[in-house]
Write a protein that holds these residues in place. Structure first.
Motif, PDB file in Angstrom:
ATOM      1  N   LYS A 168       2.624   6.592  -5.432  1.00 45.25           N
ATOM      2  CA  LYS A 168       2.427   6.928  -6.850  1.00 45.25           C
ATOM      3  C   LYS A 168       1.138   7.706  -7.099  1.00 45.25           C
ATOM      4  O   LYS A 168       0.932   8.213  -8.208  1.00 45.25           O
ATOM      5  N   SER A 169       0.264   7.771  -6.094  1.00 38.07           N
ATOM      6  CA  SER A 169      -1.029   8.430  -6.286  1.00 38.07           C
ATOM      7  C   SER A 169      -0.851   9.940  -6.413  1.00 38.07           C
ATOM      8  O   SER A 169       0.016  10.538  -5.774  1.00 38.07           O
ATOM      9  N   GLN A 170      -1.713  10.543  -7.231  1.00 33.56           N
ATOM     10  CA  GLN A 170      -1.611  11.976  -7.518  1.00 33.56           C
ATOM     11  C   GLN A 170      -2.714  12.791  -6.850  1.00 33.56           C
ATOM     12  O   GLN A 170      -2.579  14.003  -6.708  1.00 33.56           O
ATOM     13  N   ASN A 171      -3.814  12.156  -6.498  1.00 33.14           N
ATOM     14  CA  ASN A 171      -4.942  12.887  -5.916  1.00 33.14           C
ATOM     15  C   ASN A 171      -5.725  11.949  -5.003  1.00 33.14           C
ATOM     16  O   ASN A 171      -5.449  10.739  -4.921  1.00 33.14           O
ATOM     17  N   VAL A 227      -6.255   7.797  -4.263  1.00 29.87           N
ATOM     18  CA  VAL A 227      -6.045   7.237  -2.926  1.00 29.87           C
ATOM     19  C   VAL A 227      -7.239   6.382  -2.519  1.00 29.87           C
ATOM     20  O   VAL A 227      -7.079   5.247  -2.041  1.00 29.87           O
ATOM     21  N   LYS A 228      -8.438   6.896  -2.720  1.00 33.77           N
ATOM     22  CA  LYS A 228      -9.646   6.132  -2.380  1.00 33.77           C
ATOM     23  C   LYS A 228      -9.746   4.868  -3.227  1.00 33.77           C
ATOM     24  O   LYS A 228     -10.189   3.817  -2.746  1.00 33.77           O
ATOM     25  N   HIS A 229      -9.324   4.968  -4.474  1.00 34.95           N
ATOM     26  CA  HIS A 229      -9.353   3.813  -5.368  1.00 34.95           C
ATOM     27  C   HIS A 229      -8.395   2.721  -4.872  1.00 34.95           C
ATOM     28  O   HIS A 229      -8.740   1.532  -4.858  1.00 34.95           O
ATOM     29  N   ILE A 230      -7.203   3.119  -4.463  1.00 36.08           N
ATOM     30  CA  ILE A 230      -6.205   2.173  -3.954  1.00 36.08           C
ATOM     31  C   ILE A 230      -6.719   1.477  -2.688  1.00 36.08           C
ATOM     32  O   ILE A 230      -6.588   0.254  -2.536  1.00 36.08           O
ATOM     33  N   MET A 239       0.829  -1.205   0.000  1.00 34.00           N
ATOM     34  CA  MET A 239       0.000   0.000   0.000  1.00 34.00           C
ATOM     35  C   MET A 239       0.867   1.261   0.000  1.00 34.00           C
ATOM     36  O   MET A 239       0.531   2.246  -0.661  1.00 34.00           O
ATOM     37  N   THR A 240       1.969   1.247   0.732  1.00 32.47           N
ATOM     38  CA  THR A 240       2.872   2.400   0.734  1.00 32.47           C
ATOM     39  C   THR A 240       3.395   2.682  -0.666  1.00 32.47           C
ATOM     40  O   THR A 240       3.456   3.842  -1.105  1.00 32.47           O
TER      41      THR A 240
END
Length: 400
Positions: A96-99, A103-106, A90-91
């Motif tokens: 790599k998340s931009q918004n 984050v919610k999708h991950i 998860m880290t």
């Protein structure tokens, strides 16, 4: 005649395809540098299984070294490994998340995978225990009701007690990972501060009673939280180490440095075995000492990760038996009490023969459970993850 032969062959062909689908490993395409982790997990499963076998067999022998080591070495090792792997993954994805949409999708994908990887196979076993024949209960006579087990209530003193505790920690991992993501360049002070605060609180204000730590009466997470959290801290530290670019890192990766880390791993493993087994330490107290195994096994894991590959990690990474035991460890863990019960019907006098017999049956159950239940559920979970990827981007993203 052709229609008749076709009507006979089509069901056989469909059955053949179904068998291939079931045997097609959903994890075979997943590559990882942690090639020794499955072997390490297999070692933990082996310790837990032998611990329960020796207790049931009640014969004298050298394998009594495993008595009660099932918790300190086996279960604590499982907790640390589980927290490390999930936190690390998860880290890496959150970095790599931009918004916040990503984050919610991950996080949603993470929970989908956990539900299909652990909770549904767990509930399949719970259903078998509740409504199936008595032999499924194995060496344990008492289980909680189906609904209470589904709601992660105390399991009433059987081997399932670890699963509700671990599933509860799954909900903590996204929160912990988000805190470290938002910490940015201040991650190192937060890292050491959280470690210090945790140990200070557990030794001062966060007292827990013996019943809180009881595996038959309690399913509380905070009693075992330090063990899990130490695995998560190792995940953060190792992820930062991977991204670290420094001349010192080049020195650490040299052959002599790996040799030194290999020696350290052997010494730390010896320390763990001699200090977390009542065979060597008769005064060991599961209640008072339940805080300590996590940090020590986490340090061992960190040294193994940084020093790999070396002779110590190859004990796990190149050991076919341990790697397979680790691969099917969830099924082995769930079904081994039933396999131990076979000793009641087959009188096996020698301790080593009894252990070998039960381990073989447990491995067979773990193999069948993996390909009949776990593997299809993981595929189904991956299907829903791909659907979410498609909904988010408009195109199908290959599953990581």
């Amino acid at each position: 005649m052709k229609k008749l032969s076709g009507s006979i062959l089509n069901p056989l062909f469909n059955l053949y395809n179904f068998v291939l689908f079931m045997l097609d490993d959903s994890q075979k395409s997943i590559t990882s540098r942690f090639d020794f982790i499955d072997g390490y997990r297999g070692f933990c499963a082996l310790v837990v299984a032998i611990h329960h076998i020796v207790l049931f067999h009640r014969s004298t022998g050298d394998l009594k070294i495993f008595v009660k080591a099932g918790f300190y070495i086996g279960v604590a090792g499982f907790f640390v490994l589980s927290a490390f792997l999930l936190t690390y993954k998860m880290t890496k994805e959150l970095d790599k998340s931009q918004n916040w949409t990503e984050v919610k999708h991950i996080i949603s994908k993470y929970f989908i995978r956990r539900i299909f990887r652990i909770y549904i196979p767990y509930m399949f076993f719970v259903t078998c225990v509740t409504f199936g024949p008595t032999i499924v209960k194995g060496t344990y006579k008492e289980y909680n009701t189906w609904l209470n087990l589904a709601l992660l209530q105390p399991t009433l003193g059987n081997h399932l007690w670890t699963i509700p505790v671990e599933i509860k920690y799954y909900f903590m991992i996204p929160i912990i990972c988000l805190i470290f993501k938002l910490s940015g360049k201040y991650w190192l002070p937060i890292f050491f501060s959280s470690l210090g605060v945790m140990y200070y609180l557990y030794h001062t204000y966060l007292f827990f009673s013996k019943s809180d730590a009881s595996i038959s009466k309690s399913n509380k997470l905070y009693v075992r939280f330090p063990i899990f959290y130490s695995g998560s801290l190792v995940a953060f530290l190792y992820y930062k180490y991977e991204k670290w670019e420094n001349n010192l890192k080049i020195i650490i990766t040299k052959r002599f440095s790996r040799f030194v880390l290999c020696i350290c791993s052997y010494l730390m493993a010896f320390y763990g075995i001699t200090h977390f087994s009542p065979y060597y330490n008769p005064n060991l107290n599961m209640y008072k000492d339940s805080l300590h195994p996590g940090i020590k096994f986490s340090l061992l894991l960190l040294v193994m990760l940084i020093g790999a590959p070396n002779d110590f990690t190859r004990l796990f990474g190149e050991n076919f038996f341990l790697k397979k035991f680790g691969k099917y460890s969830f099924g082995i863990y769930l079904w081994h009490p039933m396999c131990i019960l076979a000793l009641k019907y087959y009188k096996i006098g020698r301790q080593l023969d009894a252990v070998t017999f039960v381990l073989f049956l447990s491995f067979l159950c773990g193999f069948l459970f993996y390909y009949l239940i776990e593997n299809p559920m993981m595929k189904l979970g991956n299907y829903f993850v791909q659907r979410k990827n498609k909904d988010l981007t408009g195109i199908q993203i290959p599953n990581a």
